[in-house]
Every structure is written in C-alpha cells, then in structure tokens.
Design a protein around this motif. Structure first.
Motif, short mmCIF file in Angstrom:
data_model
loop_
_atom_site.label_atom_id
_atom_site.label_comp_id
_atom_site.label_asym_id
_atom_site.label_seq_id
_atom_site.Cartn_x
_atom_site.Cartn_y
_atom_site.Cartn_z
N ILE A 19 0.86 -1.19 0.00
CA ILE A 19 0.00 0.00 0.00
C ILE A 19 0.89 1.23 0.00
N LEU A 20 0.70 2.11 -0.98
CA LEU A 20 1.46 3.35 -1.06
C LEU A 20 0.80 4.48 -0.28
N ALA A 21 -0.53 4.49 -0.27
CA ALA A 21 -1.26 5.56 0.43
C ALA A 21 -2.66 5.06 0.77
N LYS A 22 -3.18 5.59 1.88
CA LYS A 22 -4.52 5.21 2.31
C LYS A 22 -5.14 6.39 3.05
N ASN A 23 -6.41 6.65 2.73
CA ASN A 23 -7.14 7.72 3.40
C ASN A 23 -8.50 7.16 3.80
N VAL A 24 -8.89 7.38 5.06
CA VAL A 24 -10.13 6.80 5.59
C VAL A 24 -11.08 7.92 6.00
N PHE A 25 -12.36 7.78 5.63
CA PHE A 25 -13.39 8.74 5.98
C PHE A 25 -14.51 8.01 6.72
N ALA A 26 -15.05 8.64 7.75
CA ALA A 26 -16.10 8.03 8.57
C ALA A 26 -17.46 8.12 7.88
N LEU A 27 -18.27 7.09 8.12
CA LEU A 27 -19.66 7.06 7.66
C LEU A 27 -20.54 6.97 8.89
N SER A 28 -21.52 7.85 8.96
CA SER A 28 -22.40 7.93 10.13
C SER A 28 -23.76 7.33 9.82
N PRO A 29 -24.45 6.84 10.87
CA PRO A 29 -25.81 6.32 10.67
C PRO A 29 -26.77 7.43 10.25
N VAL A 30 -27.80 7.05 9.51
CA VAL A 30 -28.84 7.99 9.12
C VAL A 30 -30.12 7.54 9.84
N ALA A 31 -30.80 8.51 10.43
CA ALA A 31 -32.04 8.25 11.19
C ALA A 31 -31.77 7.19 12.25
N ASP A 32 -32.56 6.14 12.25
CA ASP A 32 -32.42 5.09 13.27
C ASP A 32 -31.73 3.84 12.75
N SER A 33 -30.92 3.97 11.71
CA SER A 33 -30.33 2.78 11.09
C SER A 33 -29.31 2.08 11.99
N LYS A 34 -28.63 2.82 12.84
CA LYS A 34 -27.58 2.28 13.72
C LYS A 34 -26.43 1.65 12.94
N ILE A 35 -26.33 1.97 11.65
CA ILE A 35 -25.26 1.44 10.81
C ILE A 35 -24.22 2.53 10.61
N SER A 36 -23.00 2.22 11.00
CA SER A 36 -21.90 3.16 10.82
C SER A 36 -20.76 2.40 10.13
N GLY A 37 -19.71 3.11 9.84
CA GLY A 37 -18.57 2.46 9.22
C GLY A 37 -17.59 3.45 8.67
N ASN A 38 -16.88 3.03 7.63
CA ASN A 38 -15.94 3.92 6.99
C ASN A 38 -15.72 3.52 5.54
N VAL A 39 -15.15 4.47 4.82
CA VAL A 39 -14.74 4.22 3.44
C VAL A 39 -13.25 4.54 3.37
N GLU A 50 -8.36 1.30 -4.91
CA GLU A 50 -9.56 0.63 -4.43
C GLU A 50 -10.34 1.53 -3.49
N VAL A 51 -11.67 1.37 -3.55
CA VAL A 51 -12.55 1.99 -2.57
C VAL A 51 -13.10 0.83 -1.75
N ILE A 52 -12.78 0.85 -0.45
CA ILE A 52 -13.20 -0.23 0.44
C ILE A 52 -14.24 0.32 1.42
N LEU A 53 -15.42 -0.26 1.38
CA LEU A 53 -16.51 0.11 2.29
C LEU A 53 -16.60 -0.94 3.39
N GLN A 54 -16.68 -0.46 4.63
CA GLN A 54 -16.86 -1.35 5.78
C GLN A 54 -17.92 -0.74 6.67
N ILE A 55 -18.94 -1.56 6.99
CA ILE A 55 -20.02 -1.09 7.85
C ILE A 55 -20.25 -2.07 8.99
N ASN A 56 -20.95 -1.60 10.01
CA ASN A 56 -21.30 -2.41 11.17
C ASN A 56 -22.80 -2.40 11.38
N ASN A 57 -23.34 -3.51 11.87
CA ASN A 57 -24.76 -3.62 12.25
C ASN A 57 -25.73 -3.59 11.09
#
Length: 140
Positions: A19-39, A50-57
């Motif tokens: 990996i030469l470089a990596k940048n991570v941005f947070a993803l927040s839940p919308v309304a009552d989804s309780k799903i968060s993660g990052n890209v 690559e664009v890597i999406l990772q979510i929880n719940n």
C-alpha cells in the motif's frame, strides 16, 4: 452502463500487496439505522486504486453505494457507482479507474474530490439512506 471497473468480495487473500497511500473517511448512521462504518481509498504499488466500504450492524439486504458530487448539505448527482455491500462480512471492494461519466479517476482525485458517499437500504429502496459521510475535500 457502468464504466468503473468493479470487483467485490469479503477480503483480501494476498498479504504481500504494498500500500502506497490510504485515506479513511467516517460514515455515520442515518435516522435510526444504527449502521456506521468507513470508506477507505487505497493506492497500491501496482497502480491500482480501491474503494473499500466497511459497515457495522447492517441487515442482510444488498446495500447499493454511491459517491455523489458536492457535500452532504448541498447534495449532487452520482459521480461513481461502487460495488454493493452484499455479503455478511459487511464489506465491499471496488477497483476504480474511471468515474461513471468515463473520465479517468485516480487515488489523488478521490481524496481531493468535492463529494460525499451514501449507502442505501437496497436497490428497491434507494430513497432510504442507512449510512453516509462527506469525503475528500469536504471531510477536511
């Protein structure tokens, strides 16, 4: 017609990738989804981005995901269609080389892009956003 090169999966098998470089941005839940993660935007030694999406719940739905122009507050059109999150690993990987309009996109373009990302409930309910976040220039 989807012009980005798309691959999806639940993880990497090749532990020797550089990996030469990596940048991570947070993803927040919308309304009552309780799903968060990052890209994560990842640049590899072989020139691949690559664009890597990772979510929880998340549910067992197949969750479409898109990068949109402008900030979340402004809204905007789809700029890049990503591989949907479709396995119980709650992850998707998209290898990108072009925006949806066919013009080239690089790692540097992604980390500086005036945009935001949204993950949707499923293909039949694109109006329901379950997680989102500003990316690139809007997250700084």
């Amino acid at each position: 017609m989807l012009l980005a090169i798309i691959a999806s999966g639940c993880g990497k098998d090749d532990a020797t990738e550089v990996i030469l470089a990596k940048n991570v941005f947070a993803l927040s839940p919308v309304a009552d989804s309780k799903i968060s993660g990052n890209v994560s935007f990842v640049k590899y030694e072989d020139g691949r981005t690559e664009v890597i999406l990772q979510i929880n719940n998340s549910s067992e739905d197949i969750h479409p995901a898109f990068i949109y122009a402008n900030s979340l507050a402004e809204g905007g059109p789809v700029a890049l269609t990503l591989a949907p999150i479709e396995c119980d690993c709650e992850e998707s990987i998209t290898v990108v080389s072009k925006w949806d309009n066919g013009s080239p996109v690089s790692y540097e373009d992604l980390i500086n892009f005036d945009g935001h990302l949204k993950i949707h409930q499923n293909k039949d309910h694109l109006e329901i956003v379950i997680a989102q976040g500003n990316i690139g220039a809007n997250a700084q």
